[in-house]
Design an enzyme around this catalytic site. Structure first.
Site, PDB file in Angstrom:
ATOM      1  N   ASP A   1       8.214  -9.201   9.055  1.00  0.00           N
ATOM      2  CA  ASP A   1       7.638 -10.511   9.384  1.00  0.00           C
ATOM      3  C   ASP A   1       8.579 -11.630   8.925  1.00  0.00           C
ATOM      4  O   ASP A   1       9.407 -11.428   8.037  1.00  0.00           O
ATOM      5  CB  ASP A   1       6.295 -10.696   8.667  1.00  0.00           C
ATOM      6  CG  ASP A   1       5.260  -9.684   9.134  1.00  0.00           C
ATOM      7  OD1 ASP A   1       5.400  -9.162  10.247  1.00  0.00           O
ATOM      8  OD2 ASP A   1       4.318  -9.435   8.360  1.00  0.00           O
TER       9      ASP A   1
HETATM   10  N1  URA Z   1       3.933  -4.873   6.816  1.00  0.00           N
HETATM   11  C1  URA Z   1       3.672  -6.190   6.957  1.00  0.00           C
HETATM   12  O1  URA Z   1       2.539  -6.615   6.882  1.00  0.00           O
HETATM   13  N2  URA Z   1       4.718  -7.005   7.203  1.00  0.00           N
HETATM   14  C2  URA Z   1       5.996  -6.602   7.275  1.00  0.00           C
HETATM   15  O2  URA Z   1       6.903  -7.408   7.462  1.00  0.00           O
HETATM   16  C3  URA Z   1       6.250  -5.227   7.112  1.00  0.00           C
HETATM   17  C4  URA Z   1       5.187  -4.380   6.885  1.00  0.00           C
END
Ligand code: URA
Length: 234
Positions: free
Chosen positions: A103
């Site tokens: 993310d």
């Molecule tokens: N899980 C999440 O919630 N975000 C990420 O970036 C990776 C795994």
């Protein structure tokens, strides 16, 4: 392969710049002056030198990035900064892309490569490649959460996750944990904690399969994988 194509792939400049270098007699193939940008060369057999420097041809690159917050795991975007922007431009000619996504607000280990086959293998859901995350959690993480994650939790859309290994590093109003999961659903770690009524406030990926984030890399820094690390990926 054409000489100019090989040299652009190796990040030695644009086709136009390379044409100029060839014209300026700066390029040698097997010790002889190359005067034709279209000269056919065999990367594995021929020795190519530019301004006295031997160019080691390679088709693939493998980079380990400590992704900082604020960057998209993408190769381009109309308005946001992307992880490719963090690399030395000399790598752009290899067309690297991120293997999977973190993310925008997640930090940590991101592999960048132009080897599509390898990326596919690492991302194939059937392979269940383990990924370990470090996170700060708003709320007291308990042994009941460890048990729930070990059984698998049901996300808000009804999906039941595979078992994950939750390790509590510190439990309090703000808890510190490590979580290993074997799949990669959208926002998975955040949604798993939502399933037990807690919120992730900081998330960083530490490992992906055999790859471990190099502790020397600060957020935004990257390095090439070692031969040993590349070997472990296969
Ligand atoms: N899980 C999440 O919630 N975000 C990420 O970036 C990776 C795994």
């Amino acid at each position: 392969m054409r000489l100019d194509k090989l040299l652009t792939h190796m990040g030695m400049g644009t086709r136009k710049e390379i044409k100029k270098q060839i014209k300026a007699k700066q390029v040698l193939v097997n010790g002889e002056l190359a005067l034709d940008p279209g000269l056919h060369v065999y990367p594995s057999r021929d020795t190519i030198e530019v301004q006295g420097e031997v160019i080691e041809y390679r088709e693939y690159i493998y980079l380990m990035l400590n992704k900082p917050q604020g960057f998209l795991s993408a190769t381009e975007d109309a308005s946001e900064r992307v992880v490719i922007d963090l690399l030395d431009p000399k790598y752009h000619s290899f067309d690297p892309f991120p293997v999977g996504r973190l993310d925008k607000d997640t930090e940590g280990l991101l592999l960048l490569t132009n080897n599509g086959k390898l990326a596919h293998q690492l991302l194939a859901p059937k392979k269940h490649v383990p990924k370990t995350y470090y996170a700060l959690i708003e709320g007291v993480v308990t042994e009941a959460d460890v048990d729930a994650f070990a059984r698998g939790v049901t996300l808000e859309d009804g999906y039941r996750t595979m078992p994950g290994q939750l390790k509590i590093l510190r439990s309090g109003p703000e808890s510190e944990i490590e979580l290993t999961i074997y799949e990669g659903k959208y926002h998975q770690v955040k949604r798993m904690f939502e399933a037990v009524s807690k919120r992730v406030t900081f998330l960083k990926r530490l490992t992906m399969g055999p790859l471990v984030l190099d502790p020397q890399l600060k957020p935004g820094e990257w390095r090439e994988l070692t031969e040993e690390e590349i070997g472990q990926l296969y």
